[in-house]
Design a protein around this motif. Structure first.
Motif: not given
Length: 129
Positions: A77-83, A96-105
């Protein structure tokens, strides 16, 4: 379980340190995260060949899988709020995992990867009866 949160590269004209501080504040103000996790901002260890000071890393100590899911959602959610969405990695015991979005998947993928039993150092298998 301890999870390191690392921001890779500048985004939107903000440095890694500025982004780390912003995400740290976001996480400490999120009641779903702060209720079941301890969040701290620590300097990352310098590596050979690094120039200048070490970057900040956010350490999160979460109490269970649901808290880890809440952490993943808050980071996304923070990531999505950034310009300009920066690359954010969650790391635990060499995974290591990369956060791409906040989807349930995505949240499920993160929780599954980081919540997996880690092999012990003696080579014993702990995942079998």
């Amino acid at each position: 379980m301890q999870v390191a949160i690392v921001i890779d590269g500048e985004a939107g004209g903000e440095s890694d340190d500025q982004l780390s501080t912003s995400l740290y504040r976001w996480l400490t103000q999120d009641p779903e995260v702060s209720r079941h996790a301890t969040i701290s901002l620590v300097p990352e260890e310098s590596r050979a060949g690094d120039m200048g000071g070490a970057l900040d890393v956010i350490n999160a100590v979460v109490t269970h899988g649901i808290a880890l899911g809440n952490l993943a959602v808050a980071v996304a959610t923070w990531r999505a709020s950034r310009p300009a969405a920066p690359v954010v990695r969650l790391e635990r015991d060499g995974v290591t995992v990369t956060v791409e979005d906040g989807s349930p998947d995505t949240v499920s993928r993160i929780v599954d990867a980081l919540n997996r039993p880690q092999p012990n150092t003696r080579g014993d298998r702990t995942d079998q009866p």
